[in-house]
Design a protein around this motif. Structure first.
Motif, PDB file in Angstrom:
ATOM      1  N   THR A 105       0.844  -1.182   0.000  1.00 18.26           N
ATOM      2  CA  THR A 105       0.000   0.000   0.000  1.00 18.26           C
ATOM      3  C   THR A 105       0.879   1.230   0.000  1.00 18.26           C
ATOM      4  O   THR A 105       1.859   1.298   0.737  1.00 18.26           O
ATOM      5  CB  THR A 105      -0.898   0.006   1.253  1.00 18.26           C
ATOM      6  OG1 THR A 105      -1.661  -1.204   1.269  1.00 18.26           O
ATOM      7  CG2 THR A 105      -1.830   1.206   1.251  1.00 18.26           C
ATOM      8  N   SER A 158      -0.068   7.575  -2.247  1.00 19.15           N
ATOM      9  CA  SER A 158      -0.665   8.340  -3.342  1.00 19.15           C
ATOM     10  C   SER A 158      -0.349   7.691  -4.680  1.00 19.15           C
ATOM     11  O   SER A 158       0.554   6.852  -4.786  1.00 19.15           O
ATOM     12  CB  SER A 158      -0.115   9.771  -3.346  1.00 19.15           C
ATOM     13  OG  SER A 158       1.262   9.761  -3.682  1.00 19.15           O
ATOM     14  N   ARG A 168       3.034   5.720  -5.979  1.00 16.01           N
ATOM     15  CA  ARG A 168       2.966   4.446  -6.698  1.00 16.01           C
ATOM     16  C   ARG A 168       3.767   4.528  -7.983  1.00 16.01           C
ATOM     17  O   ARG A 168       4.550   3.632  -8.292  1.00 16.01           O
ATOM     18  CB  ARG A 168       1.504   4.097  -7.007  1.00 16.01           C
ATOM     19  CG  ARG A 168       1.328   2.784  -7.730  1.00 16.01           C
ATOM     20  CD  ARG A 168      -0.160   2.509  -8.004  1.00 16.01           C
ATOM     21  NE  ARG A 168      -0.347   1.213  -8.595  1.00 16.01           N
ATOM     22  CZ  ARG A 168      -0.246   0.945  -9.893  1.00 16.01           C
ATOM     23  NH1 ARG A 168       0.040   1.913 -10.748  1.00 16.01           N
ATOM     24  NH2 ARG A 168      -0.419  -0.275 -10.352  1.00 16.01           N
ATOM     25  N   VAL A 172      -1.396  -0.824  -4.101  1.00 13.69           N
ATOM     26  CA  VAL A 172      -2.688  -0.205  -3.854  1.00 13.69           C
ATOM     27  C   VAL A 172      -2.462   1.179  -3.262  1.00 13.69           C
ATOM     28  O   VAL A 172      -1.625   1.351  -2.376  1.00 13.69           O
ATOM     29  CB  VAL A 172      -3.516  -1.076  -2.870  1.00 13.69           C
ATOM     30  CG1 VAL A 172      -4.841  -0.425  -2.554  1.00 13.69           C
ATOM     31  CG2 VAL A 172      -3.697  -2.466  -3.435  1.00 13.69           C
ATOM     32  N   VAL A 173      -3.222   2.151  -3.751  1.00 14.46           N
ATOM     33  CA  VAL A 173      -3.158   3.509  -3.211  1.00 14.46           C
ATOM     34  C   VAL A 173      -4.114   3.595  -2.027  1.00 14.46           C
ATOM     35  O   VAL A 173      -5.296   3.263  -2.149  1.00 14.46           O
ATOM     36  CB  VAL A 173      -3.508   4.557  -4.284  1.00 14.46           C
ATOM     37  CG1 VAL A 173      -3.532   5.953  -3.696  1.00 14.46           C
ATOM     38  CG2 VAL A 173      -2.539   4.467  -5.455  1.00 14.46           C
ATOM     39  N   ALA A 174      -3.594   4.015  -0.876  1.00 14.62           N
ATOM     40  CA  ALA A 174      -4.426   4.150   0.327  1.00 14.62           C
ATOM     41  C   ALA A 174      -5.476   5.219   0.093  1.00 14.62           C
ATOM     42  O   ALA A 174      -5.194   6.270  -0.453  1.00 14.62           O
ATOM     43  CB  ALA A 174      -3.565   4.515   1.529  1.00 14.62           C
ATOM     44  N   GLU A 175      -6.674   4.958   0.523  1.00 14.44           N
ATOM     45  CA  GLU A 175      -7.770   5.925   0.402  1.00 14.44           C
ATOM     46  C   GLU A 175      -7.568   6.995   1.455  1.00 14.44           C
ATOM     47  O   GLU A 175      -7.563   6.726   2.645  1.00 14.44           O
ATOM     48  CB  GLU A 175      -9.110   5.227   0.609  1.00 14.44           C
ATOM     49  CG  GLU A 175     -10.307   6.123   0.427  1.00 14.44           C
ATOM     50  CD  GLU A 175     -10.433   6.673  -0.988  1.00 14.44           C
ATOM     51  OE1 GLU A 175     -10.690   7.883  -1.120  1.00 14.44           O
ATOM     52  OE2 GLU A 175     -10.263   5.924  -1.942  1.00 14.44           O
ATOM     53  N   SER A 176      -7.389   8.239   1.011  1.00 12.58           N
ATOM     54  CA  SER A 176      -7.138   9.309   1.972  1.00 12.58           C
ATOM     55  C   SER A 176      -8.183  10.418   1.913  1.00 12.58           C
ATOM     56  O   SER A 176      -8.060  11.425   2.580  1.00 12.58           O
ATOM     57  CB  SER A 176      -5.757   9.915   1.719  1.00 12.58           C
ATOM     58  OG  SER A 176      -5.696  10.448   0.419  1.00 12.58           O
ATOM     59  N   SER A 177      -9.230  10.221   1.128  1.00 12.92           N
ATOM     60  CA  SER A 177     -10.255  11.257   1.032  1.00 12.92           C
ATOM     61  C   SER A 177     -11.256  11.118   2.177  1.00 12.92           C
ATOM     62  O   SER A 177     -11.436  10.056   2.748  1.00 12.92           O
ATOM     63  CB  SER A 177     -10.984  11.161  -0.313  1.00 12.92           C
ATOM     64  OG  SER A 177     -11.636   9.920  -0.419  1.00 12.92           O
ATOM     65  N   PRO A 195     -14.910  10.914   3.980  1.00 16.77           N
ATOM     66  CA  PRO A 195     -16.146  10.244   3.584  1.00 16.77           C
ATOM     67  C   PRO A 195     -17.124  11.233   2.948  1.00 16.77           C
ATOM     68  O   PRO A 195     -17.107  12.427   3.254  1.00 16.77           O
ATOM     69  CB  PRO A 195     -16.711   9.675   4.887  1.00 16.77           C
ATOM     70  CG  PRO A 195     -15.868  10.208   5.990  1.00 16.77           C
ATOM     71  CD  PRO A 195     -14.670  10.882   5.404  1.00 16.77           C
TER      72      PRO A 195
END
Length: 95
Positions: free
Chosen positions: A53, A56, A60, A81-86, A88
């Protein structure tokens, strides 16, 4: 870094060219890539498997560039895999 050691040969046998190049790649990753959150690379038959992971899409891409530079001529399977940082999309309801 312990999660980088997976790519190194564990037996007492001399390292192959692929293992040597992989070890060099892992050293480059361990040298302080700021967005690396646990990238692993290991020899799988005739190929190298890169997983993990990253923080960004840019991180990557930078790692993929390093992989291509170090492992020219070796088949590589990348599953980064790009970590989800946005944030909700809506507030979470707590009961």
């Amino acid at each position: 870094m312990s999660n980088h050691d997976a790519g190194r040969a564990h037996s007492g046998a001399p390292a192959t060219g692929t293992e040597y190049r992989l070890a060099h790649l892992l050293e480059r990753l361990a040298a302080g890539h700021p967005g690396e959150l646990g990238v692993r690379a290991e020899v799988r038959g005739e190929a190298v498997q890169v997983t993990g992971t990253v923080a960004s899409a840019q991180c990557r891409e930078e790692i993929l560039v390093m992989v291509r530079e170090e492992l020219v001529g070796i088949p590589v399977h990348c599953d980064l895999v790009v970590a989800e940082s946005s944030a909700p999309g809506q507030a979470e309801e707590l009961a």
